[in-house]
Design an enzyme around this catalytic site. Structure first.
Site, PDB file in Angstrom:
ATOM      1  N   ASP A 230       0.831  -1.202   0.000  1.00 32.73           N
ATOM      2  CA  ASP A 230       0.000   0.000   0.000  1.00 32.73           C
ATOM      3  C   ASP A 230       0.868   1.255   0.000  1.00 32.73           C
ATOM      4  O   ASP A 230       1.980   1.250   0.511  1.00 32.73           O
ATOM      5  CB  ASP A 230      -0.908  -0.017   1.249  1.00 32.73           C
ATOM      6  CG  ASP A 230      -2.068   0.962   1.123  1.00 32.73           C
ATOM      7  OD1 ASP A 230      -2.329   1.460   0.009  1.00 32.73           O
ATOM      8  OD2 ASP A 230      -2.709   1.239   2.148  1.00 32.73           O
TER       9      ASP A 230
ATOM     10  N   ASN B 258     -10.555  -2.541  -6.473  1.00 32.85           N
ATOM     11  CA  ASN B 258      -9.665  -1.610  -7.186  1.00 32.85           C
ATOM     12  C   ASN B 258     -10.173  -1.231  -8.590  1.00 32.85           C
ATOM     13  O   ASN B 258      -9.693  -0.260  -9.183  1.00 32.85           O
ATOM     14  CB  ASN B 258      -8.238  -2.166  -7.298  1.00 32.85           C
ATOM     15  CG  ASN B 258      -7.451  -2.062  -5.998  1.00 32.85           C
ATOM     16  OD1 ASN B 258      -6.525  -2.828  -5.750  1.00 32.85           O
ATOM     17  ND2 ASN B 258      -7.803  -1.090  -5.147  1.00 32.85           N
TER      18      ASN B 258
HETATM   19  C1  FPP Z   1      -1.446   0.346  -3.437  1.00 31.68           C
HETATM   20  O1  FPP Z   1      -1.070   1.662  -3.546  1.00 31.68           O
HETATM   21  C2  FPP Z   1      -1.054  -0.382  -4.580  1.00 31.68           C
HETATM   22  C3  FPP Z   1      -1.883  -0.927  -5.515  1.00 31.68           C
HETATM   23  C4  FPP Z   1      -3.348  -0.890  -5.535  1.00 31.68           C
HETATM   24  C5  FPP Z   1      -1.304  -1.625  -6.640  1.00 31.68           C
HETATM   25  C6  FPP Z   1      -0.201  -2.535  -6.232  1.00 31.68           C
HETATM   26  C7  FPP Z   1       0.676  -2.686  -7.335  1.00 31.68           C
HETATM   27  C8  FPP Z   1       1.992  -2.708  -7.258  1.00 31.68           C
HETATM   28  C9  FPP Z   1       2.804  -2.595  -6.034  1.00 31.68           C
HETATM   29  C10 FPP Z   1       2.713  -2.864  -8.479  1.00 31.68           C
HETATM   30  C11 FPP Z   1       3.434  -4.136  -8.504  1.00 31.68           C
HETATM   31  C12 FPP Z   1       2.620  -5.317  -8.319  1.00 31.68           C
HETATM   32  C13 FPP Z   1       2.620  -6.314  -9.200  1.00 31.68           C
HETATM   33  C14 FPP Z   1       2.030  -7.622  -8.878  1.00 31.68           C
HETATM   34  C15 FPP Z   1       3.244  -6.142 -10.497  1.00 31.68           C
HETATM   35  P1  FPP Z   1      -2.216   2.732  -3.627  1.00 31.68           P
HETATM   36  O2  FPP Z   1      -2.410   3.094  -5.056  1.00 31.68           O
HETATM   37  O3  FPP Z   1      -3.432   2.186  -2.947  1.00 31.68           O
HETATM   38  O4  FPP Z   1      -1.592   3.905  -2.849  1.00 31.68           O
HETATM   39  P2  FPP Z   1      -2.371   4.983  -2.002  1.00 31.68           P
HETATM   40  O5  FPP Z   1      -3.063   4.241  -0.894  1.00 31.68           O
HETATM   41  O6  FPP Z   1      -1.269   5.847  -1.522  1.00 31.68           O
HETATM   42  O7  FPP Z   1      -3.313   5.670  -2.925  1.00 31.68           O
END
Ligand code: FPP
Length: 242
Positions: free
Chosen positions: A22, A70
């Site tokens: 996250d 998501n």
């Molecule tokens: C959370 O950060 C992350 C995600 C919803 C996507 C996770 C993806 C990756 C870490 C990329 C790599 C993963 C793979 C399997 C290739 P957020 O967008 O929720 O951050 P925020 O809470 O700060 O908005």
């Protein structure tokens, strides 16, 4: 439970580590960059940390990459993430072969673009007999959705008379989950300061130790992993007993 000891620190390692990745978006925003940049760096950090975690001797790693919720993000962000997963999963085949690592995807793959489903099929079949580490990626995953799908299949098998008479035990139920055959996580890490499990592995986290850190995923380092393992060593693990 016997734990493998970390060669570097002498601490006991969780057999199965789960991570809620996250904070990509917030990390990027703090740097004045678009959210997509956070995902890109989050992705390369996952590649780096996965190797470190495997080298340390942790046998099972499960990461929450994309939840059933998501899809509600902007079309632009979802499109960017799908493309990132596509590229990442293709690269993963090479490193999984090199590192003798087994790859499994959990979640409802039928909801993913068909070319990603095909990459997943190849990844899972080509790495099925690899046994140095199991790396599970949760894509289009929700704990409640997983339970719904499991119960639907279980009810169908019951209707067809394929289940033993009497009680549906935990073991029988677990075998219908996406994580069938994989031990439950010993330690869950959530990065970036939120204190909830957000529909991740609802059944499997029953006795898992939780570790929350303010560090956002793109900045999460080997030292942060050491801190989490140290905290895990300080816990008195109980499984419902006294
Ligand atoms: C959370 O950060 C992350 C995600 C919803 C996507 C996770 C993806 C990756 C870490 C990329 C790599 C993963 C793979 C399997 C290739 P957020 O967008 O929720 O951050 P925020 O809470 O700060 O908005």
């Amino acid at each position: 439970m016997d734990y493998v000891l970390d060669q570097k620190t002498g601490l006991k390692l969780p057999n199965h580590l789960a991570i809620i990745l996250d904070g990509n978006g917030r990390w990027a925003k703090a740097k004045g960059r678009p959210r997509s940049y956070g995902h890109l760096i989050g992705c390369s950090n996952l590649e780096k940390m996965c190797n470190i975690i495997g080298d340390r001797g942790i046998r099972y790693l499960t990461v929450y990459a994309f939840s059933t919720e998501n899809w509600k993000r902007s079309a632009e962000e979802v499109g960017f993430l799908m493309n990132l997963f596509r590229q990442y999963l293709k690269r993963l085949l090479r490193s999984a072969r090199k590192r003798n690592m087994r790859i499994r995807l959990i979640g409802d793959r039928t909801g993913l673009p068909s070319d990603i489903q095909e990459i997943i099929r190849i990844l899972e079949s080509e790495t099925a007999s690899n046994d140095s580490m199991v790396f599970q990626i949760a894509l289009n995953y929700g704990g409640r959705d997983e339970i719904e799908r499991a119960v639907t299949r279980l009810a169908e098998d019951a209707r067809l008379g394929k289940l033993p008479e009497g009680r549906i035990t935990s073991e029988i139920f677990s075998s219908y989950l996406d994580t069938d055959g994989i031990p439950d996580p010993d330690l869950l890490i959530r990065t970036s300061g939120e204190l909830r499990i957000s529909n991740f592995l609802l059944w499997q986290l029953a006795y898992t130790e939780f570790y929350f850190t303010e560090v956002p995923w793109p900045a999460f380092s080997e030292e942060d992993l050491d801190r989490a393992v140290e905290a895990f060593n300080g816990r008195d693990r109980r499984y419902g007993g006294v």
